[in-house]
Design an enzyme around this catalytic site. Structure first.
Site, PDB file in Angstrom:
ATOM      1  N   GLU A 132       0.858  -1.181   0.000  1.00  0.00           N
ATOM      2  CA  GLU A 132       0.000   0.000   0.000  1.00  0.00           C
ATOM      3  C   GLU A 132       0.903   1.243   0.000  1.00  0.00           C
ATOM      4  OE1 GLU A 132      -2.969   1.796   3.428  1.00  0.00           O
ATOM      5  OE2 GLU A 132      -1.797   0.027   3.883  1.00  0.00           O
ATOM      6  N   LEU A 133       0.581   2.239  -0.825  1.00  0.00           N
ATOM      7  CA  LEU A 133       1.413   3.452  -0.875  1.00  0.00           C
ATOM      8  C   LEU A 133       1.105   4.363   0.309  1.00  0.00           C
ATOM      9  CD1 LEU A 133       3.480   5.229  -2.421  1.00  0.00           C
ATOM     10  CD2 LEU A 133       1.530   6.315  -3.534  1.00  0.00           C
ATOM     11  N   MET A 134       2.160   4.761   1.002  1.00  0.00           N
ATOM     12  CA  MET A 134       2.010   5.665   2.133  1.00  0.00           C
ATOM     13  C   MET A 134       2.657   6.995   1.753  1.00  0.00           C
ATOM     14  SD  MET A 134       0.348   3.902   4.408  1.00  0.00           S
ATOM     15  CE  MET A 134       0.659   4.617   6.011  1.00  0.00           C
ATOM     16  N   ASP A 180      10.727  -3.868  16.959  1.00  0.00           N
ATOM     17  CA  ASP A 180      11.367  -2.642  16.469  1.00  0.00           C
ATOM     18  C   ASP A 180      10.348  -1.527  16.286  1.00  0.00           C
ATOM     19  OD1 ASP A 180      13.410  -0.994  15.716  1.00  0.00           O
ATOM     20  OD2 ASP A 180      13.821  -1.968  13.800  1.00  0.00           O
ATOM     21  N   ARG A 184      10.750   5.673  13.091  1.00  0.00           N
ATOM     22  CA  ARG A 184      11.287   5.453  11.737  1.00  0.00           C
ATOM     23  C   ARG A 184      10.598   4.298  11.024  1.00  0.00           C
ATOM     24  NH1 ARG A 184      14.766   3.692  15.395  1.00  0.00           N
ATOM     25  NH2 ARG A 184      14.920   1.442  15.562  1.00  0.00           N
ATOM     26  N   ASN A 185       9.950   3.418  11.774  1.00  0.00           N
ATOM     27  CA  ASN A 185       9.277   2.268  11.178  1.00  0.00           C
ATOM     28  C   ASN A 185       7.779   2.456  11.005  1.00  0.00           C
ATOM     29  OD1 ASN A 185      11.596   0.784  10.797  1.00  0.00           O
ATOM     30  ND2 ASN A 185      11.548  -0.050  12.877  1.00  0.00           N
ATOM     31  N   ASP A 201       7.077  -1.324   8.926  1.00  0.00           N
ATOM     32  CA  ASP A 201       8.308  -2.041   8.640  1.00  0.00           C
ATOM     33  C   ASP A 201       8.438  -3.226   9.579  1.00  0.00           C
ATOM     34  OD1 ASP A 201      11.058  -2.861   8.465  1.00  0.00           O
ATOM     35  OD2 ASP A 201      11.448  -0.962   7.459  1.00  0.00           O
TER      36      ASP A 201
END
Ligand code: ADP
Length: 341
Positions: A132-134, A180, A184-185, A201
């Site tokens: 899916e585009l984020m 994690d 950033r994820n 991620d």
């Protein structure tokens, strides 16, 4: 010490690293890993339906592109997608890690976890993961881009936190340990007011379940600044260590993407955390929320709240901030008046 210059993750010295004896909660998601499972869980998309457009970023495996899935679904409309590319000639272990990430994501079905639409391979034999585009990109970058002006309202920061908490609650319910959780994820669907934050991620989660990962090397890169003592000392990861990491993510959100324990090296972080040292209250952080962070950072894992509780607290805080900011023109002030330091 070079170990400390590697950014968010560091290699633990041999003495502290006991990851070969990794303790984890039982994980039902991976009991059936086989080629058959792979085929059942990941949709194979014909490469001819995939159109690559522009480079979005560089990941640990390879490049990530923006593109389209041509005439997709019932409406037969082009669907915007993100494409993670694993370069041809990659090591076998990278290929299996890559497929495992696809498998992990493919199994989840939640609005706060980035969807995996399938995999495909191009004529050169490169594997492509279709996601899916984020459009909003990663959360840390977004927060940092607002750092100078600090122009995000508490309401908006609470919404982002609630979104991620909901994704975490889903993982907790499914007995999946992420390992994690960090800004950033996380990815944002857009940068406008309708944005949805999602856990995006799973590149680290797979390490734990990869068949013989820890036999290959006794050293592994770990995000120490997001880890509780039992994880960096004993290699023990549970949903409660994800809760600790979520507390650090909250701190990142309310600090506009600052590096946790910025002035300390990774080794100093471990020593200090073991001595009871904790991150301070960010300027914009309401006291109720800082108290929650403190609860997430309890030395004893069983005393940390579960994500279900965290979601309940956030839902209340978010609704409350809504009610208040309707009265004031600026959401930033409303919660601070009530509970700021
Ligand atoms: P890494 O493997 O190093 O953690 P990723 O491969 O997940 O990084 O992603 C690298 C970059 O590509 C991200 O920082 C983000 O900007 C972009 N990206 C990854 N997935 C998506 C997505 N689904 N939509 C939009 N951008 C993405």
């Amino acid at each position: 010490d070079m170990k400390d210059f590697l950014g968010d993750r560091c290699v633990l010295p041999n003495s502290t690293s006991r990851f070969k004896d990794m303790l984890t909660e039982d994980n039902p998601n991976y009991a059936l890993l086989s080629e058959r499972t792979l085929n059942e869980c990941i949709r194979n998309i014909p490469f001819t339906s995939v159109c690559l457009e522009s480079l979005l970023g560089e990941g640990s495996f390879g490049q990530v592109y923006k593109g389209k899935l041509i005439k997709h679904g019932e409406t037969k409309e082009d669907l915007p997608i993100a494409i993670k590319k694993l370069p041809a000639g990659s090591f076998n272990e990278n290929i299996s890690d890559f497929l495992l990430e696809a498998l992990t994501l493919g199994k989840f079905d939640h609005k706060n976890i980035v969807r995996c639409l399938g995999i495909t391979s191009d004529p050169r034999g490169e594997l492509l993961l279709i996601l899916e585009l984020m459009e909003g990109g990663d959360l840390r970058k977004y927060l940092r881009s607002h750092r100078q002006k600090e122009d995000l309202t508490i309401k908006e920061l609470l919404k982002i936190s609630l979104d991620i908490a909901l994704g975490c609650q889903y993982l907790e319910e499914n007995k999946f340990i992420h390992r994690d959780i960090a800004a950033r994820n996380c990815l944002l669907s857009s940068t406008d007011s309708n944005k949805i934050a999602k856990i995006g991620d799973f590149g680290f989660a797979k390490d734990i379940y990869g068949t013989d990962y820890y036999k290959k090397s006794e050293l592994t890169m770990v995000p120490v600044r997001w880890m509780p003592e039992e994880s960096f000392k004993n290699g023990k990861f549970t949903s409660k260590s994800d809760v600790w990491a979520f507390g650090v993510l909250l701190w990142e959100v309310f600090s506009f993407g600052q590096l946790p324990y910025e002035d300390l090296t990774n080794c100093e972080v471990m020593a200090k955390v073991m001595n009871g040292h904790r991150l301070g209250q960010p300027k914009l952080c309401p006291i109720q929320l800082y108290t929650l962070m403190g609860d997430c950072w309890n030395t004893e894992p069983e005393k940390r709240p579960c994500f279900k509780t965290i979601v309940t607290i956030f839902t209340t805080l978010y609704t409350h901030s809504y009610a208040q900011s309707a009265l004031t023109s600026n959401g930033i002030c409303s919660l601070k008046v009530n509970g700021g330091k």
